[in-house]
Design an enzyme around this catalytic site. Structure first.
Site, PDB file in Angstrom:
ATOM      1  N   GLY A  36       0.838  -1.372  -0.062  1.00 47.66           N
ATOM      2  CA  GLY A  36      -0.302   0.078   0.343  1.00 47.66           C
ATOM      3  C   GLY A  36       0.782   1.062  -0.039  1.00 47.66           C
ATOM      4  O   GLY A  36       0.592   2.323  -0.810  1.00 47.66           O
ATOM      5  N   VAL A  66      -2.015  -7.704   8.052  1.00 47.93           N
ATOM      6  CA  VAL A  66      -1.986  -8.927   6.741  1.00 47.93           C
ATOM      7  C   VAL A  66      -1.756  -8.295   5.564  1.00 47.93           C
ATOM      8  O   VAL A  66      -2.628  -8.142   5.318  1.00 47.93           O
ATOM      9  CB  VAL A  66      -2.585  -9.516   7.429  1.00 47.93           C
ATOM     10  CG1 VAL A  66      -1.917 -11.676   6.609  1.00 47.93           C
ATOM     11  CG2 VAL A  66      -2.245 -10.768   8.425  1.00 47.93           C
ATOM     12  N   LYS A  67      -1.091  -8.437   4.590  1.00 51.94           N
ATOM     13  CA  LYS A  67      -0.798  -8.240   3.465  1.00 51.94           C
ATOM     14  C   LYS A  67       0.249  -8.935   2.510  1.00 51.94           C
ATOM     15  O   LYS A  67      -0.078  -9.028   1.434  1.00 51.94           O
ATOM     16  CB  LYS A  67      -0.647  -6.635   2.902  1.00 51.94           C
ATOM     17  CG  LYS A  67       1.174  -6.215   3.625  1.00 51.94           C
ATOM     18  CD  LYS A  67       0.712  -4.916   3.837  1.00 51.94           C
ATOM     19  CE  LYS A  67       1.959  -3.555   4.753  1.00 51.94           C
ATOM     20  NZ  LYS A  67       2.009  -2.930   5.370  1.00 51.94           N
ATOM     21  N   THR A  68       1.282  -8.855   3.062  1.00 50.18           N
ATOM     22  CA  THR A  68       1.811 -10.375   2.193  1.00 50.18           C
ATOM     23  C   THR A  68       2.380 -11.420   2.629  1.00 50.18           C
ATOM     24  O   THR A  68       3.419 -12.786   1.885  1.00 50.18           O
ATOM     25  CB  THR A  68       3.965  -9.415   2.286  1.00 50.18           C
ATOM     26  OG1 THR A  68       4.154  -9.689   3.364  1.00 50.18           O
ATOM     27  CG2 THR A  68       4.105  -7.889   1.736  1.00 50.18           C
ATOM     28  N   ASP A 127       7.608  -5.031  12.745  1.00 54.42           N
ATOM     29  CA  ASP A 127       7.251  -6.090  11.546  1.00 54.42           C
ATOM     30  C   ASP A 127       6.961  -7.622  11.665  1.00 54.42           C
ATOM     31  O   ASP A 127       8.211  -8.662  12.122  1.00 54.42           O
ATOM     32  CB  ASP A 127       8.228  -5.182  10.874  1.00 54.42           C
ATOM     33  CG  ASP A 127       7.837  -5.330   9.379  1.00 54.42           C
ATOM     34  OD1 ASP A 127       7.036  -6.148   8.451  1.00 54.42           O
ATOM     35  OD2 ASP A 127       8.313  -4.136   8.797  1.00 54.42           O
ATOM     36  N   LYS A 139      17.212 -16.808   2.322  1.00 52.26           N
ATOM     37  CA  LYS A 139      17.634 -18.028   2.072  1.00 52.26           C
ATOM     38  C   LYS A 139      17.611 -18.756   0.808  1.00 52.26           C
ATOM     39  O   LYS A 139      18.290 -19.569   0.572  1.00 52.26           O
ATOM     40  CB  LYS A 139      15.926 -19.179   3.033  1.00 52.26           C
ATOM     41  CG  LYS A 139      16.187 -20.279   2.863  1.00 52.26           C
ATOM     42  CD  LYS A 139      14.639 -21.236   3.331  1.00 52.26           C
ATOM     43  CE  LYS A 139      15.385 -23.012   3.360  1.00 52.26           C
ATOM     44  NZ  LYS A 139      13.566 -23.453   4.361  1.00 52.26           N
ATOM     45  N   ARG A 227      45.601  -1.090   9.154  1.00 47.23           N
ATOM     46  CA  ARG A 227      46.863  -2.110   8.044  1.00 47.23           C
ATOM     47  C   ARG A 227      47.057  -2.850   9.065  1.00 47.23           C
ATOM     48  O   ARG A 227      47.271  -3.716   8.593  1.00 47.23           O
ATOM     49  CB  ARG A 227      47.273  -0.384   7.889  1.00 47.23           C
ATOM     50  CG  ARG A 227      47.508   0.822   7.659  1.00 47.23           C
ATOM     51  CD  ARG A 227      48.857   1.674   7.756  1.00 47.23           C
ATOM     52  NE  ARG A 227      48.482   1.940   9.329  1.00 47.23           N
ATOM     53  CZ  ARG A 227      49.817   2.596   9.737  1.00 47.23           C
ATOM     54  NH1 ARG A 227      51.376   2.862   8.781  1.00 47.23           N
ATOM     55  NH2 ARG A 227      49.839   3.295  10.774  1.00 47.23           N
ATOM     56  N   TYR A 228      46.647  -2.702  10.623  1.00 45.60           N
ATOM     57  CA  TYR A 228      46.807  -3.612  10.950  1.00 45.60           C
ATOM     58  C   TYR A 228      46.150  -3.669  12.523  1.00 45.60           C
ATOM     59  O   TYR A 228      45.784  -2.440  13.014  1.00 45.60           O
ATOM     60  CB  TYR A 228      48.776  -4.440  11.379  1.00 45.60           C
ATOM     61  CG  TYR A 228      49.503  -3.502  11.677  1.00 45.60           C
ATOM     62  CD1 TYR A 228      49.840  -3.006  12.853  1.00 45.60           C
ATOM     63  CD2 TYR A 228      50.289  -3.212  10.506  1.00 45.60           C
ATOM     64  CE1 TYR A 228      50.397  -1.912  13.285  1.00 45.60           C
ATOM     65  CE2 TYR A 228      51.324  -1.886  10.554  1.00 45.60           C
ATOM     66  CZ  TYR A 228      51.366  -1.257  11.909  1.00 45.60           C
ATOM     67  OH  TYR A 228      52.341  -0.990  12.038  1.00 45.60           O
ATOM     68  N   HIS A 288      50.511   6.730  24.205  1.00 44.42           N
ATOM     69  CA  HIS A 288      50.104   5.058  24.638  1.00 44.42           C
ATOM     70  C   HIS A 288      48.634   4.648  25.600  1.00 44.42           C
ATOM     71  O   HIS A 288      49.360   4.297  26.632  1.00 44.42           O
ATOM     72  CB  HIS A 288      51.793   4.215  25.089  1.00 44.42           C
ATOM     73  CG  HIS A 288      52.642   3.890  24.543  1.00 44.42           C
ATOM     74  ND1 HIS A 288      52.668   2.940  23.485  1.00 44.42           N
ATOM     75  CD2 HIS A 288      53.752   4.699  23.969  1.00 44.42           C
ATOM     76  CE1 HIS A 288      53.574   3.093  22.545  1.00 44.42           C
ATOM     77  NE2 HIS A 288      54.559   4.019  23.070  1.00 44.42           N
TER      78      HIS A 288
END
Length: 525
Positions: A36, A66-68, A127, A139, A227-228, A288
């Site tokens: 909708g 409830v729609k899908t 949702d 899936k 970089r690390y 440090h």
């Protein structure tokens, strides 16, 4: 054999970019199915769309709840066209395959975070159909592309325009992102709903403490591969919280300089947290993960000079934070020393060319204001995570308890307040020697407190007579006070709480020191 068709299902709450995406998909030959609100948006933009209710033959019910949830929708998403039985089911049921699903979800987390949001509004933001479509499409990623993030729209359009369809590596990546999205969404519901429902844990927290979550959810986005890590043989990366506030180190913008390292970010955060303790123009130099100089002044230039003077040797190659936008004079002062990084809430236009002359200097801009200490402070251990509240408890030293015969003078109290604001940012055992506007000596990370006192005195570049001392935790013996007195300290602030507080106080009285107890410890490991 069912011929594959270009069919996309679009149902989004966040409609940013959706009209452009849908319009370009139509030009690429896609038929669009939509719900909708999204269908209305597309129709108003003259994008042709088939309403889900028309496609399924069943109207939306229960005010859109409830729609899908219908076999024609989920059959089209979950079908494997390589399987004969699936093809037969599709033909028998009149279901068309759906090859692209573009869905994002109701904003449960933002609504639940509003204290004024009533329970019914929060529940409506859970949702149902959206996560179901996302999981179904993820899936079946071998045949379906699923898009949950508007930032992916441009990339998928380019790939479809170039290759005619999404490649399998892209569908795999999108599927993994989709499952992470629904997991984070469910985690947000799990974390927020119990309080909304008035539920409590079986074990009550200590009186006055907030309840800790029974499960801890981390939802962080990879922002930058470093970089690390701390050392070259370790991988490193920066992950950020969703919508990290601009005032945070994680959201700071790099203006110039070499790539940031793991250690740079640790030190930048330490410097930024320290410097925002002060209202006056302030500078903190970190090395440090410990302050090696902190000061306030009438200007940033003055504050930097004082902070640098605390420990000039350690300041070399340090990380500097400033709590005001940097002007040209401050930039000149910074440019006089080799530094790794600078972070500030802004830069005057004339300051940037000056800093640009320092090749490799990383210049960072963070939003000024209150730091976003959200959630819990976390530390990894093997096999788990330790969680605690952030150490942000402010202490008004005017309310601290004077335990010595002599109370601090007004000037001593200013210096004690300054030193105490530094103490919680120094690794334990922490000792800070200071005046009202600057650190004089810092003893950090020692295994005994008396050694931290000795180290702070040794590191001082100026006479320590007349300075004050802050200790992040109590003195277990009087030897720390004896050492402080030999350094010429006149006043002490510490939490107290030792079984030998009486002996320590007697030592302070013997030496003529003023001492106040805050009752708040600031260990930092």
């Amino acid at each position: 054999m069912i011929q594959p068709k270009k069919r996309a299902l679009i149902s989004v709450y966040d409609k940013n970019g959706i009209v452009d995406l849908a319009g370009r998909l139509v030009k690429l030959g896609y038929t669009l199915l939509s719900t909708g609100g999204t269908a209305d948006t597309l129709r108003k933009a003259s994008v042709p769309v088939v309403e889900i209710a028309h496609y399924t033959g069943h109207p939306e019910i229960l005010e859109g709840r409830v729609k899908t949830l219908h076999p024609r929708v989920h059959g089209g998403i979950l079908a494997d066209p390589a399987k004969e039985s699936h093809r037969a089911d599709l033909i028998r049921s009149g279901i068309e395959p759906i090859g692209l699903v573009v869905v994002n979800l109701y904003p449960f987390e933002s609504v639940a975070a509003r204290a004024d949001a009533p329970l019914d509004e929060v529940l409506e933001m859970i949702d149902i159909g959206g996560p179901t479509m996302i999981r179904a499409a993820a899936k079946n990623f071998k045949h379906v592309g699923v898009v949950v993030d508007p930032s992916d729209y441009l990339g998928i359009l380019r790939e479809i325009e170039t290759d005619g369809a999404l490649t399998e590596p892209t569908r795999r990546r999108l599927a993994a992102k989709a499952f992470a999205h629904t997991a984070a969404y469910d985690g947000a519901i799990r974390d927020a709903l119990p309080a909304r429902l008035g539920l409590v844990r079986a074990e009550e927290p200590p009186p006055g403490a907030e309840s800790l979550p029974t499960r801890l959810r981390l939802d962080l986005e990879l922002r930058q591969v470093l970089r690390y890590g701390e050392n070259p043989h370790q991988r490193g990366a920066l992950y950020v919280e969703p919508q990290a506030p601009a005032t945070s180190t994680a959201a700071a913008r790099q203006i110039q300089g070499k790539e940031l390292s793991f250690n740079n970010l640790l030190d930048l955060d330490a410097a930024w947290r320290q410097v925002l303790e002060f209202e006056a123009p302030a500078v903190a130099i970190i090395k440090h993960n410990n302050p090696c100089g902190v000061a306030i002044g009438a200007s940033l230039e003055e504050a930097f000079g004082k902070a640098r003077a605390t420990d000039p040797t350690s300041a070399f190659g340090g990380i500097v934070a400033l709590n005001r936008p940097i002007d040209a004079r401050a930039a000149d002062a910074l440019a006089s020393l080799f530094l790794e990084c600078v972070i500030a809430p802004g830069y005057a236009p004339e300051s940037l060319p000056i800093l640009a002359r320092k090749e490799g200097l990383r210049v960072m801009e963070a939003g000024g204001g209150v730091l976003p200490y959200s959630g819990l402070d976390l530390r990894r251990i093997t096999g788990g995570i330790l969680a605690q509240d952030w150490d942000i408890a402010a202490t008004d030293l005017s309310r601290a308890r004077v335990v010595t015969r002599r109370a601090p003078t007004a000037e001593e109290l200013k210096a004690l307040d300054f030193a105490w604001k530094v103490a919680r940012h120094v690794k334990s055992n922490a000792i800070i020697l200071a005046r009202a506007d600057r650190t004089v000596g810092i003893g950090a990370g020692q295994m005994s407190r008396v050694d931290s006192v000795r180290l702070a005195r040794m590191k001082a570049q100026e006479p320590t007579e007349g300075t004050v001392l802050a200790s992040d935790a109590f003195f277990p013996f009087r030897d720390g006070l004896d050492e402080a007195a030999r350094a010429g300290i006149t006043a002490v602030v510490q939490p107290g709480g030792s079984v030998k507080d009486g002996e320590v106080t007697a030592a302070a009285d013997q030496h003529g020191l003023a001492m106040i107890l805050t009752g708040t410890r600031h260990f930092r490991h």
